[in-house]
Design an enzyme around this catalytic site. Structure first.
Site, PDB file in Angstrom:
ATOM      1  N   ASP A 118       0.923   3.301  -2.483  1.00 25.27           N
ATOM      2  CA  ASP A 118       2.072   3.780  -2.380  1.00 25.27           C
ATOM      3  C   ASP A 118       2.659   3.155  -0.992  1.00 25.27           C
ATOM      4  OD1 ASP A 118       4.283   5.602  -3.346  1.00 25.27           O
ATOM      5  OD2 ASP A 118       3.719   6.600  -1.359  1.00 25.27           O
TER       6      ASP A 118
ATOM      7  N   GLU B 111       2.653  -0.854  -4.293  1.00 21.76           N
ATOM      8  CA  GLU B 111       4.149  -0.883  -4.370  1.00 21.76           C
ATOM      9  C   GLU B 111       4.754  -1.204  -3.112  1.00 21.76           C
ATOM     10  OE1 GLU B 111       7.194   2.864  -4.981  1.00 21.76           O
ATOM     11  OE2 GLU B 111       5.358   2.777  -3.240  1.00 21.76           O
TER      12      GLU B 111
END
Length: 577
Positions: free
Chosen positions: A221, A296
């Protein structure tokens, strides 16, 4: 990979070695655990609910499921604020529940990928509490600063003008430590200090812990935020230049400055390469299938490509391709779609796989962004391009955004706004409970309440109804997933072009295998096409699948010289020789 352009048609020839990996050409399914399936009646999804529904994922052809964070958390940002990276959040279950889920996934042949959140922890983490109190081991686990003195007022203020993603200053004063700490997201999400080797080692140990539990890899993330500019190079943290973005609401917003000191620092890529080395080392030591990384990063196209590797060291196998999330909308022309596909295919390093991401938990749903009438067309596009396809839970059903009132809003990104502007910022509408069947609460729970409201259309739009229907969004999705196993979609050449502003046409064919032609009409009117002018098709072709509102049915034979592409319809054809 060989790239060529012939007669205005962009073409890519893909080849997979005989030692291709499990993750290549796969279908990846994002589960938002809080909204997937509630097994214990508290209105919140959990791990046993995921375990219960793994067979569904297997049945629709999913290769691997990645779970949004399931770790112990005060839920300020619904799991992206982690208090203990080694523990399961109690609302989601126990470690035994997790191990049961892993065992069931292995039994039926689905890989499990965890969401790894390395940029920050929760402010309720033991690490942060010890850092606040000056514990020597944890003192420098986070980004701390004395702040600066305002020369006009004499008052102490934040070290710089850096704003958080969730609005307002990214610096928060801590009374106990008498310093500011950095949080690039919510106040309850203090940034970890990756210039401290102890933090780097700690987070590597987190990865090793879950790999040993049997996960197949990680979705990482918020990667661009890992490093800030090195304070050793400056006397203080410098202010970021203003963006002069006319669309930015105001000085409290993240868009107000250019993030040249807080994002995309060069050390970030090295960190990803280190993590790839870690998972490769784990694979070499423990055997089994290759372990897997997805990253990401909402950043520039050039930066995304760096996550694949630098030509010497490997990075993540899947640097998420967000072009269709950030650059394409329901008004985009066919030429724009093709340009973005060409750009990615041309820029990839040799020996890697493309990937396509059309939705996730941070964006409005595909059917709401592109229109319900286009959901099949968009899924056809996703499933017939080369490489990996990533689907957010519910997109296979054509689930739409659910209106969430200001009073029911829980997303911190929206809560930091106001009743007039919150909805545009809110991620809640795409996070509502999965619609399993027509029973109360959409079969998500047997409770009389849910943490976010269930969509009002669940009785007519749900998985069970679509599985039973002879033709539905889900049936089309299943057909497409099966089709991807054909040689022409696994290794075949892609030839793609826009015929005009509305129509995209492309083919996939492997040597010695069937020729497939895909026609997508983004327009609002039907168009008659002479397909034989575009590809070496015979007089007739068979319809493999088409959008729900198409005039054609699966298995129908059509004349290629006068094929009708209906409005907002996608169709997959196979040549009849």
């Amino acid at each position: 990979m060989r790239v060529l352009t012939v007669a205005g048609v962009f073409a890519v020839v893909l080849s997979l070695s005989s030692a291709s990996q499990w993750w290549e050409n796969g279908n990846y399914y994002q589960i938002y655990p809080r909204s997937f399936r509630d097994s214990d009646g508290d209105g919140i999804g959990d791990l046993n609910g995921v375990t219960e529904k793994l067979q569904y994922l297997k049945d629709i052809g999913i290769t691997a499921a990645w779970l949004s964070p399931i770790f112990k958390s005060p839920m300020v940002d619904f799991g992206y604020d982690i208090a203990d990276f080694y523990q399961i959040h109690p609302e989601y279950g126990t470690m035994e529940d997790f191990e049961r889920m892993i065992a069931r996934a292995k039994e039926i042949g689905i890989k499990i990928i965890l969401d790894f959140v390395p940029n920050h922890s929760s402010d309720k983490s033991e690490w942060f509490i010890k850092s606040v109190n000056g514990d020597p081991q944890y003192k420098d686990y986070y980004i701390w600063h004395n702040g600066r003195i305002n020369q006009q007022t004499g008052e102490r203020e934040a070290p710089s003008n850096w704003n958080s993603e969730f609005r307002y200053s990214a610096w928060e004063w801590n009374e106990i430590r008498q310093q500011y700490y950095l949080h690039q997201f919510a106040i309850g999400q203090p940034d970890l200090n990756y210039r401290n080797p102890a933090v780097v080692n700690e987070m590597k140990n987190v990865m090793r812990f879950w790999l040993a539990k049997g996960v197949s890899g990680f979705r990482i993330d918020a990667v661009p935020y890992l490093f800030e500019v090195d304070l050793d190079r400056y006397n203080e943290y410098p202010d970021e230049p203003l963006s002069n973005d006319s669309d930015c609401p105001g000085p409290d917003d993240h868009c107000y400055t250019q993030h040249i000191y807080t994002q995309d620092q060069q050390e970030t890529y090295d960190m990803v390469y280190q993590w790839r080395e870690l998972v490769d080392e784990f694979h070499a030591e423990h055997g089994g299938d290759q372990r897997f990384l997805m990253t990401e990063a909402y950043t520039s196209f050039e930066n995304i490509m760096k996550y694949y590797g630098d030509g010497i060291r490997n990075g993540s196998q899947v640097p998420f391709n967000f072009d269709f999330l950030t650059s394409i909308n329901n008004a985009s022309k066919a030429t724009e779609y093709v340009e973005h596909i060409e750009k990615w295919m041309n820029a990839m390093p040799a020996g890697v796989s493309a990937n396509w991401v059309l939705g996730n938990h941070d964006n409005k749903r595909v059917a709401s962004r592109f229109g319900v009438q286009r959901i099949d067309l968009i899924n056809i596009l996703l499933q017939t391009l080369p490489g990996l396809a990533v689907t957010y839970n519910g997109e296979e059903l054509g689930m739409t955004d659910v209106y969430i009132s200001w009073e029911d809003t829980v997303d911190p990104n929206a809560c930091n706004s106001d009743p007039q502007h919150y909805y545009d910022r809110s991620r809640d509408p795409a996070r509502t409970p999965y619609q399993w069947d027509a029973s109360p609460m959409a079969g998500f729970t047997y409770a009389d309440h849910t943490w976010l409201p269930v969509s009002a259309d669940y009785k007519t739009n749900n998985a069970l109804q679509q599985l039973r229907a002879p033709q539905s969004h889900l049936q089309i999705f299943k057909t497409l997933v099966r089709l991807r196993q054909e040689p022409s979609f696994r290794t075949g050449e892609l030839k793609i072009k826009a015929l005009d502003d509305d129509v995209i046409i492309y083919s996939r064919q492997a040597e010695g295998s069937d020729l497939y032609v895909i026609v997508l009409n983004l327009g609002s009117t039907a168009k008659t096409l002479e397909l034989t002018k575009q590809f070496s098709l015979g007089a007739e072709a068979e319809v493999i699948t088409s959008s729900l509102q198409s005039r054609y049915i699966n298995g129908e034979t059509v004349k290629t010289s006068e094929f009708v592409a209906d409005a907002n319809v996608g169709t997959v054809l196979v040549a009849l020789n």
